[in-house]
Design a protein around this motif. Structure first.
Motif, PDB file in Angstrom:
ATOM      1  N   VAL A   9       4.476  -5.239   5.781  1.00 33.18           N
ATOM      2  CA  VAL A   9       3.951  -5.654   4.477  1.00 33.18           C
ATOM      3  C   VAL A   9       4.555  -6.978   4.027  1.00 33.18           C
ATOM      4  CG1 VAL A   9       3.797  -5.033   2.040  1.00 33.18           C
ATOM      5  CG2 VAL A   9       3.395  -3.291   3.806  1.00 33.18           C
ATOM      6  N   SER A  10       5.851  -7.159   4.234  1.00 25.55           N
ATOM      7  CA  SER A  10       6.479  -8.418   3.822  1.00 25.55           C
ATOM      8  C   SER A  10       5.923  -9.600   4.607  1.00 25.55           C
ATOM      9  CB  SER A  10       7.997  -8.335   4.003  1.00 25.55           C
ATOM     10  OG  SER A  10       8.338  -8.100   5.354  1.00 25.55           O
ATOM     11  N   LEU A  11       5.525  -9.371   5.855  1.00 33.10           N
ATOM     12  CA  LEU A  11       4.932 -10.445   6.646  1.00 33.10           C
ATOM     13  C   LEU A  11       3.552 -10.809   6.116  1.00 33.10           C
ATOM     14  CD1 LEU A  11       5.918  -9.235  10.237  1.00 33.10           C
ATOM     15  CD2 LEU A  11       7.143 -10.808   8.727  1.00 33.10           C
ATOM     16  N   VAL A  12       2.809  -9.801   5.654  1.00 34.68           N
ATOM     17  CA  VAL A  12       1.503 -10.079   5.056  1.00 34.68           C
ATOM     18  C   VAL A  12       1.686 -10.867   3.758  1.00 34.68           C
ATOM     19  CG1 VAL A  12      -0.566  -9.051   4.055  1.00 34.68           C
ATOM     20  CG2 VAL A  12       0.475  -8.012   6.077  1.00 34.68           C
ATOM     21  N   LYS A  13       2.650 -10.460   2.954  1.00 29.85           N
ATOM     22  CA  LYS A  13       2.889 -11.158   1.690  1.00 29.85           C
ATOM     23  C   LYS A  13       3.218 -12.625   1.933  1.00 29.85           C
ATOM     24  CE  LYS A  13       3.485 -11.645  -2.715  1.00 29.85           C
ATOM     25  NZ  LYS A  13       2.285 -11.718  -3.597  1.00 29.85           N
ATOM     26  N   ALA A  14       3.922 -12.893   3.016  1.00 29.73           N
ATOM     27  CA  ALA A  14       4.291 -14.276   3.336  1.00 29.73           C
ATOM     28  C   ALA A  14       3.089 -15.134   3.709  1.00 29.73           C
ATOM     29  CB  ALA A  14       5.308 -14.283   4.475  1.00 29.73           C
ATOM     30  N   MET A  15       1.924 -14.499   3.904  1.00 29.44           N
ATOM     31  CA  MET A  15       0.712 -15.255   4.252  1.00 29.44           C
ATOM     32  C   MET A  15       0.034 -15.837   3.018  1.00 29.44           C
ATOM     33  SD  MET A  15       0.791 -14.939   7.531  1.00 29.44           S
ATOM     34  CE  MET A  15      -0.816 -15.346   8.214  1.00 29.44           C
ATOM     35  N   GLY A  16       0.612 -15.603   1.823  1.00 26.25           N
ATOM     36  CA  GLY A  16       0.145 -16.305   0.635  1.00 26.25           C
ATOM     37  C   GLY A  16      -0.965 -15.652  -0.146  1.00 26.25           C
ATOM     38  N   GLY A  17      -1.007 -14.330  -0.157  1.00 29.02           N
ATOM     39  CA  GLY A  17      -2.060 -13.646  -0.901  1.00 29.02           C
ATOM     40  C   GLY A  17      -1.511 -12.684  -1.941  1.00 29.02           C
ATOM     41  N   THR A  18      -2.429 -12.035  -2.636  1.00 26.96           N
ATOM     42  CA  THR A  18      -2.093 -10.959  -3.560  1.00 26.96           C
ATOM     43  C   THR A  18      -2.263  -9.643  -2.802  1.00 26.96           C
ATOM     44  OG1 THR A  18      -2.831 -12.221  -5.488  1.00 26.96           O
ATOM     45  CG2 THR A  18      -2.732  -9.823  -5.713  1.00 26.96           C
ATOM     46  N   VAL A  19      -1.176  -8.887  -2.678  1.00 26.07           N
ATOM     47  CA  VAL A  19      -1.171  -7.698  -1.818  1.00 26.07           C
ATOM     48  C   VAL A  19      -1.393  -6.441  -2.656  1.00 26.07           C
ATOM     49  CG1 VAL A  19       0.163  -6.299  -0.205  1.00 26.07           C
ATOM     50  CG2 VAL A  19       0.332  -8.803  -0.138  1.00 26.07           C
ATOM     51  N   LEU A  20      -2.463  -5.720  -2.327  1.00 21.41           N
ATOM     52  CA  LEU A  20      -2.760  -4.413  -2.910  1.00 21.41           C
ATOM     53  C   LEU A  20      -2.421  -3.371  -1.851  1.00 21.41           C
ATOM     54  CD1 LEU A  20      -6.320  -5.352  -4.243  1.00 21.41           C
ATOM     55  CD2 LEU A  20      -4.115  -5.782  -5.342  1.00 21.41           C
ATOM     56  N   PHE A  21      -1.481  -2.520  -2.157  1.00 20.22           N
ATOM     57  CA  PHE A  21      -0.921  -1.608  -1.157  1.00 20.22           C
ATOM     58  C   PHE A  21      -1.301  -0.174  -1.471  1.00 20.22           C
ATOM     59  CE2 PHE A  21       2.917   0.929   0.182  1.00 20.22           C
ATOM     60  CZ  PHE A  21       2.685   0.838   1.551  1.00 20.22           C
ATOM     61  N   GLU A  22      -2.105   0.442  -0.592  1.00 15.63           N
ATOM     62  CA  GLU A  22      -2.459   1.851  -0.774  1.00 15.63           C
ATOM     63  C   GLU A  22      -1.326   2.718  -0.244  1.00 15.63           C
ATOM     64  OE1 GLU A  22      -6.130   4.982   0.051  1.00 15.63           O
ATOM     65  OE2 GLU A  22      -5.810   3.340   1.467  1.00 15.63           O
ATOM     66  N   CYS A  23      -0.872   3.656  -1.071  1.00 15.05           N
ATOM     67  CA  CYS A  23       0.333   4.410  -0.730  1.00 15.05           C
ATOM     68  C   CYS A  23       0.182   5.877  -1.119  1.00 15.05           C
ATOM     69  CB  CYS A  23       1.529   3.793  -1.457  1.00 15.05           C
ATOM     70  SG  CYS A  23       3.132   4.537  -1.055  1.00 15.05           S
ATOM     71  N   HIS A  24       0.653   6.777  -0.256  1.00 12.94           N
ATOM     72  CA  HIS A  24       0.730   8.195  -0.600  1.00 12.94           C
ATOM     73  C   HIS A  24       1.720   8.367  -1.760  1.00 12.94           C
ATOM     74  CE1 HIS A  24      -1.393   9.374   3.084  1.00 12.94           C
ATOM     75  NE2 HIS A  24      -0.620   8.522   3.729  1.00 12.94           N
ATOM     76  N   PRO A  25       1.397   9.212  -2.735  1.00  6.64           N
ATOM     77  CA  PRO A  25       2.327   9.427  -3.852  1.00  6.64           C
ATOM     78  C   PRO A  25       3.724   9.846  -3.398  1.00  6.64           C
ATOM     79  CG  PRO A  25       0.198  10.413  -4.346  1.00  6.64           C
ATOM     80  CD  PRO A  25       0.139   9.970  -2.910  1.00  6.64           C
ATOM     81  N   GLU A  26       3.789  10.641  -2.325  1.00  4.29           N
ATOM     82  CA  GLU A  26       5.078  11.138  -1.843  1.00  4.29           C
ATOM     83  C   GLU A  26       5.977  10.023  -1.312  1.00  4.29           C
ATOM     84  OE1 GLU A  26       1.935  14.367  -1.122  1.00  4.29           O
ATOM     85  OE2 GLU A  26       2.096  12.174  -0.971  1.00  4.29           O
ATOM     86  N   LEU A  27       5.366   8.885  -0.940  1.00  5.55           N
ATOM     87  CA  LEU A  27       6.120   7.766  -0.369  1.00  5.55           C
ATOM     88  C   LEU A  27       6.355   6.637  -1.366  1.00  5.55           C
ATOM     89  CD1 LEU A  27       4.320   7.454   3.096  1.00  5.55           C
ATOM     90  CD2 LEU A  27       6.602   8.376   2.679  1.00  5.55           C
ATOM     91  N   ARG A  28       5.785   6.769  -2.545  1.00  6.48           N
ATOM     92  CA  ARG A  28       5.771   5.635  -3.470  1.00  6.48           C
ATOM     93  C   ARG A  28       7.184   5.164  -3.825  1.00  6.48           C
ATOM     94  NH1 ARG A  28       1.313   4.636  -8.093  1.00  6.48           N
ATOM     95  NH2 ARG A  28       2.110   2.642  -8.873  1.00  6.48           N
TER      96      ARG A  28
END
Length: 441
Positions: free
Chosen positions: A199-218
């Motif tokens: 995820v941090s590598l995607v963020k470094a690509m210069g976008g707005t990151v929307l991350f789908e996450c299981h509640p148990e892992l949030r």
């Protein structure tokens, strides 16, 4: 693609039994009965029915393939592979025969031969998603990540996976230039923990990151550099492009020697305090957490999991304390075996993965069969001994006692006989060494 060649879900067992009473030499009916029995989990009876079928109809490729499926399920791999090869000889142009042979070969660890069988099938149907997906699994197991991740995308053509993927433009791995990218989750907790490192590598690509996450892992993944968290299963917000989390290794060019470090795990202070209460004060003993089963609804759990009684000889090792991290129905084995005083059951006290992580953080070692907790412990960098089946999840490869995905993890592997006895004997010896080291350290 169903790997039963004569599957007929609208036909029930009593109907087939009446047909066989009228004509006991009907090989096709015997095999159809075998298919139904296999689905019901009655594997020995299923294999016997298919064997009866080929005895009456020896030239029917589909019946030989069905026999192979049942034998492989029973762990009779050599016989199963032989049956599948017979099917392929009788029907060199049948994709299903090559597909079933490839699955059998991969389960034994004959990956190169499995790839050859898949190539035969793909020569007939180059766009067959099931064949491509199976090719991905074999290549990944061999450590061929270039080919493996490329074919991994074939899951998009398989109904069971297709329904979990968003629609719209897919990200190509290039610069985002301010675009909104949805990172969607599609598989289990373990897979989400495994690939959160990207995820941090995607963020470094210069976008707005929307991350789908299981509640148990949030909570444990709350340190990721994302702009918005989307609860798994909820409606998606507006986005410009999307990428499945499990596609990120391919999109970001992962190779066997370029795997990013595991994602940092966030543990709240309250969870640490709760863990300290659950574990009690330290007394110098080696603190060991155990897990013997993953999610029971997982299709391959019967092969990767075991039972609590196999762990009981570990309790004889001096200077050790054991704690159950197990959750779900297998927890009941603690009471059934009378071990509640010997192995405190912490699983029922865990509200989410943060509670589990906080306990693991304060343990000296985790010993377990593979499940999502292995990914959590590996992400925390805690010593973990993962007891894996003969052909385990692809990140563990096929040989050696280490995986590049989790440097703190040590692997203990089954042999081809899929017997746990030798594994647990080896682990007990290693545990005795670890306990002695703890005592004199």
């Amino acid at each position: 693609m169903s790997n039963d060649s004569t599957a007929q879900p609208v036909i029930d067992i009593p109907l087939i039994e009446r047909m066989l009473a009228a004509n006991p030499r009907d090989g096709g009916a015997w095999s159809t009965l075998g298919v139904l029995l296999r689905r019901a989990g009655k594997l020995s009876a299923a294999a016997a029915c298919h064997a009866r079928g080929v005895s009456f109809t020896p030239g029917h490729a589909g019946i030989w393939s069905n026999l192979g499926n049942a034998l492989v399920d029973l762990g009779r791999y050599d016989e199963g592979i032989a049956a599948h090869r017979q099917s392929c000889e009788l029907a060199a142009g049948t994709v299903t025969s090559w597909f079933n042979l490839a699955i059998a070969l991969r389960k034994v660890g004959f990956f190169a031969e499995a790839l050859e069988a898949l190539d035969r099938g793909l020569a007939l149907e180059p766009d067959n998603a099931s064949l491509q997906w199976e090719r991905s699994l074999a290549a990944l197991q061999m450590g061929d990540y270039d080919q493996g991740f490329a074919f991994y995308e074939a899951r998009r053509g398989i109904p069971a996976y297709r329904n979990r993927l968003p629609s719209g433009p897919a990200w190509d791995g290039g610069p985002l230039n301010g675009r909104r990218i949805l990172l969607s989750t599609e598989q289990g907790f373990g897979d989400a923990l495994l690939v959160a490192r990207y995820v941090s590598l995607v963020k470094a690509m210069g976008g707005t990151v929307l991350f789908e996450c299981h509640p148990e892992l949030r909570t444990v993944l709350s340190g990721l550099p994302v702009d918005e968290v989307v609860t798994a299963g909820a409606d998606y917000p507006a986005y410009d492009v999307y990428a499945s989390l499990m596609s990120l290794p391919r999109l970001l060019g992962t190779r066997y020697d370029t795997i990013p470090a595991p994602t940092p795990i966030t543990i709240p202070t309250a969870a640490r305090e709760k863990a300290a209460r659950l574990l009690g004060p330290r007394d110098g003993a080696l603190r060991v957490g155990i897990v013997w089963s993953g999610r029971v609804t997982f299709a391959d759990n019967a092969r990767r999991a075991t039972t609590l009684d196999r762990f009981l000889p570990f309790l004889e090792v001096p200077n050790t304390r054991f704690y159950s991290l197990q959750k779900g129905p297998p927890e009941a084995q603690l009471a059934e075996l009378g071990t509640s005083a010997l192995i405190p059951a912490l699983g029922p006290q865990f509200d989410d993965f943060a509670d589990t992580a906080a306990v693991i953080e304060q343990l000296d070692l985790v010993i377990m069969t593979d499940s999502s907790v292995a990914h959590l412990a590996g992400s925390l960098g805690k010593p973990i001994w993962n007891l894996v089946q003969h052909v385990p999840y692809w990140i563990y490869g096929y040989e050696g006692d280490r995986t590049p995905w989790y440097p703190s993890m040590r692997l203990f592997r089954q042999g081809r006989d899929e017997n746990w006895d030798a594994v647990f004997e080896t682990v007990k010896r290693a545990l005795m060494e670890q306990a002695v080291s703890k005592t004199h350290g």
